[in-house]
Design an enzyme around this catalytic site. Structure first.
Site, PDB file in Angstrom:
ATOM      1  N   ASP A  59     -12.691  16.675   7.614  1.00  0.00           N
ATOM      2  CA  ASP A  59     -11.722  18.557   8.124  1.00  0.00           C
ATOM      3  C   ASP A  59     -10.866  17.682   8.942  1.00  0.00           C
ATOM      4  O   ASP A  59     -10.077  16.853   9.449  1.00  0.00           O
ATOM      5  CB  ASP A  59     -12.231  19.038   6.652  1.00  0.00           C
ATOM      6  CG  ASP A  59     -11.165  19.542   6.606  1.00  0.00           C
ATOM      7  OD1 ASP A  59      -9.808  20.251   7.148  1.00  0.00           O
ATOM      8  OD2 ASP A  59     -11.337  21.175   5.605  1.00  0.00           O
ATOM      9  N   HIS A 221     -16.046  20.059  -1.588  1.00  0.00           N
ATOM     10  CA  HIS A 221     -15.030  19.796  -0.316  1.00  0.00           C
ATOM     11  C   HIS A 221     -15.905  19.636   0.690  1.00  0.00           C
ATOM     12  O   HIS A 221     -15.940  19.280   1.897  1.00  0.00           O
ATOM     13  CB  HIS A 221     -14.306  20.889  -0.051  1.00  0.00           C
ATOM     14  CG  HIS A 221     -13.337  20.300   1.659  1.00  0.00           C
ATOM     15  ND1 HIS A 221     -12.943  19.157   1.795  1.00  0.00           N
ATOM     16  CD2 HIS A 221     -13.039  21.601   2.128  1.00  0.00           C
ATOM     17  CE1 HIS A 221     -12.419  19.188   3.077  1.00  0.00           C
ATOM     18  NE2 HIS A 221     -12.331  20.418   3.818  1.00  0.00           N
TER      19      HIS A 221
END
Length: 241
Positions: A59, A221
């Site tokens: 990320d 995620h």
């Protein structure tokens, strides 16, 4: 400044190898740029005796890992980026769908009406993680952090750098034809929105790097928490090559 900090850590017996810093803000947000963070990491690794090393980031960390490999190609043996394409690419491709899903980039990144005032009014309403999700010890550390206004400001500055100096660094690399040359692994979460937003995100990374492989991980995620065994298997297979 980082070299002084690193030396001080070693002088006190290496009880902690790294502590997140919150450098003073500047108008151009450069202290929070991925370039600055990458430079800190290279300096830290040199203090620890490592002049060449593999780097991995997920990320926001993927942007730092990318910049480290771009700015310090001689230091990086292998690069692993997860759940993120280059910031310059993401912003160039941003459309209404991206803005709706990733609106926080622009809320946190703008300066006309700083987000800190809104977040600090009720951090627990803004950040919704729980001890059940994270474990009690991690949650307590996280909870202290989100109630620290300096931490909230630093988080916003990371996004402000993303919209400005980080994008400019990526755009400059692309304009100059600079590409990553180290072996690169890109992993993405199958149950997140990378494929929805970009179709084949691996194809995007191949426009930035010469030697790219990768695949999806069957997770949401937070792949390290949701699919740790599958992720570890992918990382180790790549690093052992």
């Amino acid at each position: 400044m980082f070299e002084d900090f690193a030396t001080s850590m070693i002088d006190v017996g290496e009880t902690e190898l790294f502590v997140s810093g919150k450098p003073p803000t500047t108008a151009d947000h450069a202290p929070y740029s991925k370039r600055a963070m990458a430079g800190d990491m290279v300096a830290l690794m040199r203090v620890l005796g490592h002049h060449r090393f593999a780097v991995a980031g997920h990320d926001r960390g993927a942007y730092v890992a990318h910049r480290l490999a771009a700015d310090h190609p001689g230091a990086v043996t292998r690069l692993i980026v997860m759940d993120g394409i280059p910031i310059g690419e993401a912003l160039a491709r941003a459309d209404a769908r991206f803005a709706a899903a990733w609106w926080h980039w622009f809320f946190l990144g703008q300066t006309a009406k700083p987000a800190e005032r809104v977040i600090n009014a009720d951090p627990d309403a803004w950040y919704t993680a729980t001890a059940e999700q994270m474990g009690q010890e991690a949650y307590e550390d996280y909870h202290r952090a989100i109630h620290d206004p300096d931490t909230v400001h630093a988080m916003c500055e990371d996004y402000r750098a993303g919209l400005t100096v980080d994008r400019a660094a990526d755009d400059a690399d692309r304009a100059a034809g600079r590409r990553l040359t180290c072996p690169t692994l890109f992993l993405w979460s199958a149950k997140d929105d990378m494929e929805e937003l970009y179709g084949d995100p691996l194809a995007i990374w191949r426009t930035w790097a010469d030697n790219v492989t990768g695949h999806a991980i069957d997770s949401g995620h937070h792949m390290a928490e949701e699919a740790p065994d599958a992720l570890a298997e992918s990382l180790l297979a790549f690093l052992r090559q």
